[in-house]
Design an enzyme around this catalytic site. Structure first.
Site, PDB file in Angstrom:
ATOM      1  CG  ASN A 482       2.158   0.359   2.948  1.00  0.00           C
ATOM      2  OD1 ASN A 482       2.928   1.295   2.727  1.00  0.00           O
ATOM      3  ND2 ASN A 482       2.555  -0.875   3.152  1.00  0.00           N
ATOM      4  CG  ASP A 483       1.417   7.252   3.431  1.00  0.00           C
ATOM      5  OD1 ASP A 483       0.233   7.307   3.106  1.00  0.00           O
ATOM      6  OD2 ASP A 483       1.911   7.936   4.344  1.00  0.00           O
TER       7      ASP A 483
END
Ligand code: BGC
Length: 812
Positions: A482-483
């Site tokens: 999850n950037d």
């Protein structure tokens, strides 16, 4: 509401209303020369790299939407129209766009004239071919004026959009016969030019954009077309274009074909010129000659069709459900080829100048592609691993043209290295080609520090093991998968990017439960591989670290009802019942259940029940709940999105299959299937007006239950959703899974299914598989028959005889 329909026989989606809620696009080419094309003829072409070798120009986020492309204008008396409706937007008597496997066919009809344009990139060709067929269905002779149009991009798509003080002076063209050559910067450092040809003599041409359109006109009303006559302009600077002008007479019932070729050429330094400032046109002419008749084009098109027949014969299912079959057999596999080619670089949501080939993204893309062309998967694995650092860390992306890693979109994502194990193990299981592990692969593209690919896997594994936090869980680094979970960023400056700004490194305690689950899954894979290679000490070392991680997860990662998501910079829980917002997240629950952590004690079923209760909605499983409603500086970008969108409680379709697979681990076939169907585009076709994006491919995100408009999708095509959904349905729900020693068959389906049939080509043999479910069960294999003989194991052996084999599986 629908805007078209599927034609499964031809493997096409047929759009019958040009006013789709968003441009519905397709991709041409699958190796070097590529084009994006919308259902109205919008889009652009490039060679290998949409940033550095953009051949034609396109303006993103324009008004009106999707302006610019490869257009044809037809002037029939006073009526001016385009086969794809746009850009003229003259109401057509009939319109149809057929998007197929790497080709698009757009057909328009007006006043008794049909214009049919077939666009495709022939195999192994650096060119797009456009076959325009004009037919006169009326009772009178038609005198038509045809104008082609495209706009050249000055190669580097980024500077093309910003450096106008230079660009407006550099453009250069050459015109010879019916071929227009674009040679900007060729006389200095470039070894390439482009061309646009037609296979008939022309009555005129234009290459100067403003002369063609008239200074204040749009794409819909070029002055030259209104006047019905080309100006024969030669561009000097400004914005070069290419337009052919052709006069055509068609008797009643008559048809004529015209072949246009948009190509790209590279010449060696000493072969660049024919004479002073006159480019060497040999290669262009050779390609043009290959497609100078309709018959040659038809033959090349037939080859492309055959190529796809072959690729799509490797995995097919016959389930009795058209919507499922068309996704598995056609569109999902096709999308996997597209994500393999482009990673996250170029779509109608990715500008081609922002992102390149992602380390984690491209590894994950392989799981939906490796069975199609293993040789290309092999090359990709080596390319990706070559951008790794000696300590196992890596660049987050590389540029396709030079294959060099860069930090343009940040670095230090601590999940990245583990995906290399996934990519490589998937390749090994598909092919049995263990030799790849001995390939010498550089670090950071430096061959002087090359090590074997196997060593790259070791450093990938160790990068996690060497970067553990206070709870013995993996440190998250800049973020994990999850950037937007930027736990070390603390940004309060709107002018900096969450992804590239300097992170806090001192004293950080931010740990990721998602990486922890990932480490258990791929750490086990790594340990298994070591055993297979008789590296028993290394296997034992790896297994020990994996076991310690499992203990740490159970001890510090379990919240009572589900797995927490992370620990923040200060060591506080995220994704816990203790939190006010975002009490539960999808990713850690997906990975920890896929890893089967605490399965015996019931942790997996509990966590999956919590996901069902708190995250599931009509349109899929949202990423977190409750959505963040304010900005948390200690969480970063995730809390910057409005509730229900993107990583803040959107249905992020990439991660839904993790839960589907988790459900198959605990044997819940109903739920796995229900989740599959909810986000699968073919099941959403009827709500295309709400969904907006193409009903034949997955989108990255569908607005979640907390959004303003739940069910509205964004960012179609380039998403890990493609490969993960194919992986979930083909390998875990239908359960046909390549393994080292054969094809493992272990379906997990709804009890109400009577069974299904599938064909799988695997290591040279063809397996015709019939799964029957007489007892209405979801999982478990009670009988296995191979070529009429019973066998105990549900691993179907590799026969290696290149023959067809019949497999029957009874669920029970
Ligand atoms: C990126 C992925 C990332 C995902 C979730 C996508 O846009 O390409 O690398 O894992 O977003 O943040």
């Amino acid at each position: 509401m629908k805007f078209g329909h599927f034609d499964d026989q031809k493997r096409e989606y047929v759009i019958t209303n040009p006013r789709t809620p968003w441009p519905w696009i397709n991709y041409l080419g699958n190796e070097d020369f590529f084009s994006l094309i919308s259902n109205t003829g919008g889009g652009y072409s490039f060679y290998k790299d949409a940033k550095f070798r953009r051949i034609t120009r396109y303006r993103y986020n324009n008004v009106p939407m999707d302006s610019g492309g490869k257009y044809f204008y037809i002037k029939d008396g006073d009526s001016i129209w385009s086969p794809g409706w746009k850009p003229c937007k003259t109401e057509l008597d009939k319109y149809e766009c057929r998007h197929g496997m790497n080709y698009t066919n757009i057909k328009g009809e007006k006043n008794g004239v049909t214009a049919n344009v077939l666009y495709f990139v022939p195999l192994k060709t650096w060119a797009e071919v456009q076959k325009l067929t004009l037919s006169n269905n009326s009772k009178e002779t038609k005198k038509l004026k045809i104008f082609s149009f495209l706009e050249w991009c000055l190669w580097n798509a980024a500077s093309d959009m910003e450096n106008f003080q230079r660009n407006f002076s550099t453009g250069e063209v050459e015109i010879q016969g019916s071929v227009i050559y674009h040679k900007t910067e060729y006389k200095e450092r470039r070894d390439h030019y482009a061309y646009y040809s037609v296979n008939v003599p022309v009555q005129g041409y234009d290459t100067d954009r403003e002369s063609f359109f008239g200074l204040y006109n749009g794409f819909d009303e070029p002055q030259v077309v209104s006047e019905g006559k080309a100006h024969n302009t030669e561009a000097h600077g400004w914005s070069p274009i290419a337009s052919h002008y052709i006069e055509v007479e068609l008797k009643p019932g008559e048809s004529k074909d015209f072949v246009f070729v948009l190509g790209y050429v590279e010449n060696k330094e000493d072969e660049k010129w024919e004479s002073k400032n006159i480019i060497n046109k040999k290669k262009a002419k050779d390609t043009i000659a290959k497609f100078d008749t309709a018959a040659k084009v038809d033959a090349a098109f037939a080859e492309l069709r055959k190529y796809w027949d072959n690729l799509l014969s490797i995995y097919t299912v016959d389930s009795g459900d058209d919507k499922l079959d068309r996704m598995v057999n056609i569109w999902n596999q096709y999308q996997c080829m597209i994500t393999f080619c482009f990673s996250r670089s170029t779509s109608f949501f990715e500008s081609g100048i922002g992102r390149g080939m992602g380390f984690r993204d491209s590894n994950q893309d392989l799981i939906g592609f490796v069975h199609q062309i293993p040789e290309r998967a092999r090359e990709r694995i080596i390319d990706i691993a070559s951008t790794q650092f000696p300590d196992g860390g890596c660049y987050h992306q590389y540029q396709p043209l030079n294959k060099r890693g860069n930090n343009d979109i940040g670095g230090g994502f601590n999940d990245d290295p583990l995906w290399l194990i996934l990519g490589t193990v998937s390749y090994l299981k598909e092919t049995g080609d263990f030799a790849i592990l001995n390939e010498m692969v550089p670090f950071d593209n430096d061959m002087s520090v090359a090590r074997s690919l196997f060593d790259h896997l070791t450093v990938s594994f160790d990068h996690v093991a060497n970067n553990l936090g206070p709870h013995g869980l993996p440190l998250i680094g800049r973020a994990d998968w999850n950037d937007c979970l930027n736990l070390n960023c603390f940004s309060n400056d709107p002018n900096e990017s969450f992804q590239t700004t300097e992170n806090k490194t001192e004293g950080t305690k931010a740990e990721s439960l998602m990486i922890a689950g990932l480490f258990v899954v791929y750490g086990r894979d790594y340990a298994d591989l070591c055993k297979r290679l008789c590296k028993n000490d290394e296997a034992a070392r790896a297994q020990k670290l994996v076991s310690a991680m499992e203990v740490a997860i159970k001890k510090h990662g379990w919240d009572g009802e589900w797995f927490i998501r992370a620990y923040d910079y200060y060591g506080r829980k995220i994704g816990s019942n203790e939190n006010e917002e975002a009490k539960i997240f999808i990713e850690s629950n997906g990975w920890c259940t896929m890893a089967g952590i605490g399965k015996e004690e019931g942790l997996c079923t509990k966590a999956l029940d919590a996901v069902k209760e708190r995250l599931d909605c009509k349109y899929g499983i949202v990423l977190n709940n409750p959505a963040f409603t304010k900005y948390y500086i200690e969480y970063g970008e995730i809390s910057s999105y409005p509730p229900g969108y993107k990583e803040n409680a959107g249905v992020f379709c990439h991660n839904n299959p993790w839960i589907m697979i988790g459900e198959t681990v605990v044997g819940n076939g109903e739920r796995a299937w229900d989740y599959y169907r909810k986000i699968c585009p073919s099941y959403l076709e009827d709500i295309s007006d709400l969904h907006k994006t193409e009903p034949y491919v997955y989108s990255q995100m569908v607005a979640g239950k907390d959004a303003f408009k739940p069910g509205e999708a964004k960012n179609s095509w380039l998403t890990g959703t493609a490969s993960w959904n194919f992986y979930a349905i083909s390998q875990y729900i239908l359960g046909i899974r390549p393994d080292y020693d054969g094809l493992l068959i272990d379906p997990c389906i709804p009890g109400s299914w009577k069974g299904f049939k599938a064909t799988r080509k695997f290591r040279g043999d063809t397996y015709h598989i019939e799964v029957v479910n007489p007892h209405g069960k979801s999982k478990g294999v009670s009988e296995v028959e191979v070529d009429g003989k019973h066998q105990k194991s549900n691993i179907i052996p590799v026969f290696g005889d290149g023959k067809e084999h019949r497999v029957k599986i009874v669920i029970g």
